[in-house]
Each structure stands twice: as C-alpha cells, then as structure tokens.
Enzyme design. Structure first.
Site, PDB file in Angstrom:
ATOM      1  NE  ARG A   1      89.682  77.943  22.545  1.00 36.01           N
ATOM      2  CZ  ARG A   1      90.292  77.145  21.487  1.00 36.01           C
ATOM      3  NH1 ARG A   1      91.103  76.670  20.926  1.00 36.01           N
ATOM      4  NH2 ARG A   1      89.202  76.052  21.863  1.00 36.01           N
TER       5      ARG A   1
ATOM      6  NE  ARG B   1      82.887  80.720  24.680  1.00 39.62           N
ATOM      7  CZ  ARG B   1      83.501  80.075  25.067  1.00 39.62           C
ATOM      8  NH1 ARG B   1      83.244  79.597  26.096  1.00 39.62           N
ATOM      9  NH2 ARG B   1      83.895  79.197  23.944  1.00 39.62           N
TER      10      ARG B   1
ATOM     11  CE1 TYR C   1      84.478  86.881  22.780  1.00 43.11           C
ATOM     12  CE2 TYR C   1      85.229  85.250  22.854  1.00 43.11           C
ATOM     13  CZ  TYR C   1      84.285  86.059  23.495  1.00 43.11           C
ATOM     14  OH  TYR C   1      82.745  85.373  23.022  1.00 43.11           O
TER      15      TYR C   1
ATOM     16  CG  ASP D   1      86.938  74.584  30.807  1.00 46.42           C
ATOM     17  OD1 ASP D   1      86.690  73.778  29.800  1.00 46.42           O
ATOM     18  OD2 ASP D   1      87.965  75.504  30.011  1.00 46.42           O
TER      19      ASP D   1
ATOM     20  CB  CYS E   1      79.509  67.760  23.597  1.00 43.76           C
ATOM     21  SG  CYS E   1      80.418  67.231  21.834  1.00 43.76           S
TER      22      CYS E   1
ATOM     23  CE  LYS F   1      89.196  76.005  27.195  1.00 48.73           C
ATOM     24  NZ  LYS F   1      88.989  75.297  27.530  1.00 48.73           N
TER      25      LYS F   1
ATOM     26  CB  SER G   1      83.925  73.735  21.938  1.00 51.97           C
ATOM     27  OG  SER G   1      84.373  73.113  20.850  1.00 51.97           O
TER      28      SER G   1
ATOM     29  CG  HIS H   1      88.963  70.760  27.706  1.00 50.39           C
ATOM     30  ND1 HIS H   1      88.808  70.418  26.353  1.00 50.39           N
ATOM     31  CD2 HIS H   1      88.443  71.844  28.059  1.00 50.39           C
ATOM     32  CE1 HIS H   1      87.485  71.466  25.775  1.00 50.39           C
ATOM     33  NE2 HIS H   1      88.020  72.489  27.099  1.00 50.39           N
TER      34      HIS H   1
HETATM   35  O1  TSX Z   1      73.936  70.136  26.290  1.00 50.70           O
HETATM   36  C1  TSX Z   1      73.722  69.181  25.767  1.00 50.70           C
HETATM   37  N1  TSX Z   1      73.247  67.746  26.465  1.00 50.70           N
HETATM   38  C2  TSX Z   1      74.799  67.568  27.199  1.00 50.70           C
HETATM   39  C3  TSX Z   1      73.296  68.279  28.655  1.00 50.70           C
HETATM   40  C4  TSX Z   1      72.874  67.648  30.424  1.00 50.70           C
HETATM   41  N2  TSX Z   1      72.897  69.409  24.365  1.00 50.70           N
HETATM   42  C5  TSX Z   1      73.070  70.406  23.622  1.00 50.70           C
HETATM   43  C6  TSX Z   1      74.096  70.639  23.344  1.00 50.70           C
HETATM   44  C7  TSX Z   1      74.615  71.921  22.469  1.00 50.70           C
HETATM   45  C8  TSX Z   1      75.819  72.731  23.959  1.00 50.70           C
HETATM   46  C9  TSX Z   1      72.304  68.444  23.465  1.00 50.70           C
HETATM   47  N3  TSX Z   1      71.400  68.000  21.920  1.00 50.70           N
HETATM   48  C10 TSX Z   1      71.686  67.068  24.551  1.00 50.70           C
HETATM   49  C11 TSX Z   1      72.144  66.541  25.981  1.00 50.70           C
HETATM   50  O2  TSX Z   1      72.842  66.225  26.175  1.00 50.70           O
HETATM   51  N4  TSX Z   1      71.498  65.818  23.753  1.00 50.70           N
HETATM   52  C12 TSX Z   1      71.264  67.116  23.296  1.00 50.70           C
HETATM   53  C13 TSX Z   1      70.563  66.550  20.685  1.00 50.70           C
HETATM   54  C14 TSX Z   1      68.361  66.740  20.806  1.00 50.70           C
HETATM   55  C15 TSX Z   1      68.522  67.822  21.438  1.00 50.70           C
HETATM   56  C16 TSX Z   1      67.063  68.440  21.514  1.00 50.70           C
HETATM   57  C17 TSX Z   1      66.147  67.305  21.950  1.00 50.70           C
HETATM   58  C18 TSX Z   1      67.094  66.510  21.972  1.00 50.70           C
HETATM   59  C19 TSX Z   1      68.476  65.498  21.986  1.00 50.70           C
HETATM   60  N5  TSX Z   1      64.466  67.633  21.793  1.00 50.70           N
HETATM   61  C20 TSX Z   1      63.956  66.793  21.555  1.00 50.70           C
HETATM   62  O3  TSX Z   1      64.483  65.503  22.423  1.00 50.70           O
HETATM   63  C21 TSX Z   1      62.546  67.523  21.918  1.00 50.70           C
HETATM   64 MN    MN Z   2      86.835  73.802  27.410  1.00 53.53          MN
END
Ligand code: TSX
Ligand code: MN
Length: 636
Positions: A96, A419, A246, A322, A299, A255, A297, A275
């Site tokens: 975007r 994507r 895209y 979304d 998260c 969006k 984004s 959102h």
């Molecule tokens: O999506 C994530 N979530 C929500 C899941 C339902 N991610 C990936 C974020 C990038 C898009 C996460 N990353 C989450 C999370 O709750 N937490 C984390 C951070 C994290 C990454 C790796 C580990 C732990 C926490 N690994 C170990 O503890 C081994």
């Molecule tokens: Mn979105």
C-alpha cells in the site's frame, strides 16, 4: 460535489452490444440497473478499453481469466496443489502507498483534523476536488487503451444481508478480478439487489498502463508507480485507484471501501467499520463468546483470528481476520458484527504450521500467492517455512533467483510483504455463523500493539471513555506492510491511522457518542501486548496458542468475575487469575507499570494527539489523559 461529468453514451445494437464503438464482449449491458449502466458507460468512455466484460462470478469466468494470465506469464500454476497460483509483481509495486492515498471532500476538515501548525498530519491526506480533477484528468483518459474493462459486481458481507453493502469495481486487471473473487462475493445476483436504483460504491481501478506500452512492463505486471494514486470521495461513495495492482491499492472492496468509505457511511448512519478480527471462544463448559480485536500490522492479527488454543477444552472459531462492521441492535442493544470480506489476504512470511496452521490449511487450494518463492516441485515457499521444507530444496525467489534452501542464508525467497489470498470458507475453523446475515454478538473489544517496553500483557479499561482513550493512544512497532521501515514505535490509534476516511477527531467522537444511548450494551474494552521484552531482549510472554490464557481472563471479566485489580492505567489481572499452568513466566515483569515510563509516554502521547488533531481532539480524551496523569502521579 459533482460526479465526473461525462455525457451518457447510447448503447447501439449491431451484432453485439457496443458502448460508442467499444464492444461489450460478455454479459448483457441492458440487464444492469440503470445507475450502473450510466456509470459504467461513463467509465468506458473515459478509459477507452478495447472491450467491456461484465463479470458474473462463475467458475468458467475465473478459469478463462486464469488461463489468460498463465499464457501471459503473470501467473504460474503451483503443481503441488489444486488451483493454486503464484504471481510476482513489478518490484516497485509491493505494498500500500499511504503517501499517495487521498481523501477528497469540498471542505478540508471533513477529511482531516485541524493539525497544529508545524505538525505533519499523518491521519490522512486531503485534496480539493479541483486539484484532484487535474490529477485525474492527467491520468484517466484512455488509461485502459488496448485492455479489457471488467465490470465486477460485489457484495461486502453476505449477499442480501441488511448489514451488507454493494460495490461495483471496474478494472483493467485480471489479477484484480481473480483476487476480488476470493476477497469479496462476486456474483450477477448482486444486480437484482440494486433494483430500485439503490446506492452502490463506485470503484474505478486501472493499472495505468495503456497499450501500446509507454514503459517496459516488468514481470508481466503492468503498473505505473510514478503516477500511482488512490483516491476516495466519501461524499459520493466513490474510489478511484490508478497505477498500482497491489493488495489494498487495487482490491478496492477491502481498505478503500470496507474501511475508508464504509467508515464514513458508518459515521453518517451510526455504526462502526473497524480494522478488527472477529472470533469466538468456547470454554470447557461449552460457553461461547465473540470478541473483536484490533491490531496494527505485524502484531499477528491473522494468527490470533485462527488461534489454536494451548489450553485443553477451549475452542476457537474464526469469523474474520481483518475488518468488522458492527452496530448496536436497536431492540436488544447488543453489538452485532459481520465480516464484510470473503477471504484472507494475509502476510505470508512468518506463517507456518506452528504460528498459524489454520491459515496454512486454508491456502492449500483455490488461492493466489503474491511475491513468494516457488519450490522446484511446484510448491510455495517463504521465510518461516524452513522447518517444514527439506534442506536442499531448490527455490526460485520472487526476484527470479535460484538457490538451494540452507546453502546461502543471505538469500530471501519472498518479499517481506508477500501475501496469500485464500477463501475464508476453506478455513478449518471458520465459524458456522461467519456468513450469518444478522452478525454475531460482541462481548469484548480488544486493542493491541507491539510494545517492547513498559506495557503489560493485558489492561482492562475502567469504562467506555477510558477504553476509547486506550484505543486513541494505541502504538506499535512498525511493519513491512506500509512504506515505513526500521524498528520504531509508531502511533496507530484504533489501528485505523491509515484507514479512516474522515476527520479523525470526529471518528474518536463517534466512538465516544455510543455511550449516550442507554440502550447500547457497551462491551468492555481491553488492551493486550504479547511483545514485552525483558532486559535481555527476550519475550516475556510465549504468545501464540498461549494467548488463550489471556482471552480466557478477558471472557471471565465480561462475566463479571472478581479477578481484576486497580492500577493507575486500568484494571490488571489479580496475581494467579490468569491460568499459567505449565508456563514459566515472570509475572511481575510482565504486568508491571513502570511509573516513569508511563508518565513520559502519556506526555508524548498527549503532544502527539494534540499536534495531530488540535481542536478536533475530543475534550473527553483530554480529560481522560489528565485523569490518567493524576492517577500516575499519585501512585506509589
Ligand atoms: O502472531 C503472533 N502472535 C499472536 C498469535 C496468536 N506473533 C508473530 C508476530 C508477527 C506477525 C508473535 N510473536 C506472538 C503472538 O502472540 N508473540 C510473538 C513473540 C514471540 C516470538 C517467539 C517466541 C515467543 C514469543 N518463541 C519462543 O518463546 C520459543
Ligand atoms: Mn489489515
């Protein structure tokens, strides 16, 4: 405001229908509702395609277009699966483009807030109708020369639902047509729902690459990055997008319509276009509750929407990942939500059988993958799939480089914003009510951000006003989806910063105003943070499936359980009230409220909100900030 003033074109009968001298090669133009005929004829005269194709959403139609794209080399079939395709874009067209996204209204402050002098407003870009007319006059005439103009009738939300809205997109991109078929409900049934000259959202999209080409087309992906522009006319429910093929730039139902235009309609009509994901949680007692959750984004919103709970006896079902359209039921006062979309357009890198098995299973057929790598045996590959792909597997990257997995760690298979685009109905945990025209009742609204420092695992707002304030001060570490790069905690109020189609101060006021109707059963509002780090930069919370422990606490709070303690910034879980069986978690570090951090953060946030919105920042938000400051100062 005047619509673009193009005279009505008469339809002539020769052997086939023609609009001027442009043939309608598929579909019966005269069977379309009058308002659609008129607008499409204007667009045809403006864009001068070589033909007009009225889509019906059928399989045959999709097969025909897919074939065309395979022949041209825009798509490659992934032989490992059924009806899966890969697409590589021009590397200049990968995300975007917020800086080229505009809201056009007669009055500037209908679109953007009164930012303080010297502050650069990041809550939308306004352009006057006159100025925009010049921009569009420079781009649109003849922009589809030598290409087919597809007329796509689509519904956001189940066809015929009172909560749904209809759009018509005309586009010269067959990739867009195929993607719209996945992301929205495309069907000729739509026309009969527009019988009485009803309103529809007008969406014009062009790749901005008429034939013969003025510039070289890269990767068989026509686009016009220098001249890309995405324009919203909320007053007349219209979107014009030029130059990009895209995602959010071109799939205008998402969006542009479902957030920016629908947001403005929702403001006018008294509902919400947000959102947010929508999901249900069923506890071991069999009690089911629905929640909506909003994250900027990067998260893992899609991961949360399809969570595999790590606690036995719990079950999660996905309604959407979304966007949520929500309104308070006039009779019951319940907040009811629908997912206006029909597919998932998710970030591929990082998605795998550990982080999101349900998304992986959803895209095993009938899906389109953009800017990911391809394995020698006709599979998809992206960063994050290393543990599920044999070492030594030959990979063709999205930039056309060949390498063997594991041999050269510097090679990247995919663009970070690559994507998957897959039908929601294929999700193994899609909720049986995901297309219920009445929507699902929302018991809690969750906001979240990627906050490495200071912000506890979960906070419950004291009340509605405090919840709206929590959402207004939402911040998160940045992302690959937008143009911004590098790690930086950025403000993203309501996770809507790039998606509000009108004055953001009024948007916040709109939220506050729902409290005024005593019939409204206001859901509790929460803030979560899965991403807090310890002093060694290790995540304090395991995240993913273990997030069910937090969701469970949230649900119990909506049931009124006495499991929360007061803090200066909101209600926090009592020690022991979140089930941590089997985890080793440093509770005190995870839940602490560092006073100095919060005091400086609230000063920074107040300055930002005031700079951005000036006098449009609702007084109630200022009061919330003052109260929170006071509570922090008085805290031990
Ligand atoms: O999506 C994530 N979530 C929500 C899941 C339902 N991610 C990936 C974020 C990038 C898009 C996460 N990353 C989450 C999370 O709750 N937490 C984390 C951070 C994290 C990454 C790796 C580990 C732990 C926490 N690994 C170990 O503890 C081994
Ligand atoms: Mn979105």
């Amino acid at each position: 405001m005047e619509d673009i003033n193009v005279p009505f074109v008469e339809v002539h009968y020769v052997s086939i229908q023609k609009l001027g001298d442009i043939p309608v090669i598929k579909g019966d133009f005269h069977s379309l509702p009058n308002t659609v005929q008129k607008w499409v004829a204007q667009m045809v005269q403006l864009c001068t395609p070589r033909g007009v194709y009225i889509c019906d959403g059928s399989e045959e139609e999709a097969d025909m277009v897919t074939h065309k794209l395979l022949e041209r080399g825009t798509l490659t079939k992934l032989e490992k699966y059924e009806n899966n395709y890969i697409c590589w874009t021009d590397p200049r067209d990968v995300a975007r483009v917020e800086s080229k996204t505009f809201i056009v209204t007669d009055e500037k402050y209908a679109s953007v807030p009164h930012s303080r002098e010297g502050a650069k407003c990041v809550l939308g870009i306004w352009m006057s109708p006159d100025e925009m007319k010049k921009e569009l006059d420079d781009r649109l005439p003849g922009c589809m020369a030598g290409r087919m103009l597809y007329v796509i009738p689509f519904s956001m939300g189940p066809i015929g639902s009172p909560l749904s809205k209809i759009g018509v997109q005309v586009t010269d991109s067959n990739y867009v047509l195929l993607s719209m078929r996945i992301m929205t409900r495309v069907s000729s049934e739509i026309w009969s729902h527009l019988k009485h000259d009803e309103e529809f959202v007008k969406c014009l999209h062009s790749m901005g690459c008429p034939r013969p080409h003025a510039q070289k087309v890269v990767n068989n992906w026509p686009c016009n990055p220098e001249k890309t522009i995405i324009v919203h006319f909320p007053d007349i429910r219209k979107v014009i997008s030029y130059g990009s093929g895209y995602g959010g730039n071109s799939l205008l139902g998402k969006k542009c319509f479902a957030l920016r235009i629908a947001g403005r309609i929702a403001y006018d009509e008294g509902w919400f276009a947000e959102h947010m994901l929508i999901m249900s949680i069923t506890n071991p007692k069999g009690e089911e509750k629905f929640i909506a959750a909003s994250f900027p984004s990067a998260c893992g919103k899609t991961n949360l929407a399809m969570l595999m709970p790590a606690m036995p006896g719990y079950s999660i079902k996905c309604v959407g990942d979304d966007i949520a359209w929500m309104r308070f039921d006039k009779e019951t006062g319940e907040l009811r939500a629908i997912n206006p979309e029909a597919g998932f357009f998710g970030v591929a890198p990082g998605t795998n059988m550990k982080t999101n098995p349900n998304a992986m299973l959803t895209c095993m057929k009938n899906s389109i993958f953009t800017n990911v790598g391809e394995t020698a045996d006709g599979g998809f590959f992206w960063e994050g799939l290393e543990d599920e792909t044999p070492p030594g597997t030959e990979i063709l990257s999205w930039t056309g480089e060949r390498y063997k997995l594991g041999e050269d760690k510097t090679k990247k298979s995919s663009h970070p914003n690559a994507r998957f685009c897959c039908p929601a109905r294929q999700c193994p945990i899609i909720h049986s009510k995901w297309e219920d025209p009445a929507g699902v009742p929302i018991s809690a609204i969750i906001f979240g951000g990627r906050r490495p420092e200071g912000v506890p695992l979960v906070i419950e707002a004291f009340d509605w006003k405090h919840g709206v304030f929590l959402a207004s001060q939402l911040k998160s570490e940045t992302t690959a989806a937008a143009e911004h790069t590098g790690k930086q905690v950025m403000h993203d109020p309501f996770a809507m910063r790039p998606f509000v189609g009108y004055n953001f101060g009024r948007y916040i006021q709109h939220w506050l105003d729902f409290e005024k109707d005593p019939k409204n059963k206001l859901p509790k509002i929460f803030h979560v943070n899965w991403f807090r780090l310890d002093e060694n930069n290790k995540f304090l919370w395991p995240g993913f499936g273990d997030n069910i422990r937090v969701l469970d606490w949230i649900i119990r709070r909506t049931n009124g359980e006495d499991i929360a303690d007061l803090s200066p910034v909101g209600l926090l879980p009592k020690k022991g009230s979140i089930n941590l069986d089997g985890l080793s978690v440093d509770w005190d570090k995870l839940l602490s409220i560092p006073k100095d951090y919060w005091l400086s953060d609230i000063e920074e946030t107040y300055k930002w909100l005031d700079d951005q919105m000036g006098d449009d920042l609702p007084q109630e938000i200022r009061e919330q900030i003052e109260k929170q400051k006071q509570r922090l100062v008085e805290a031990k």
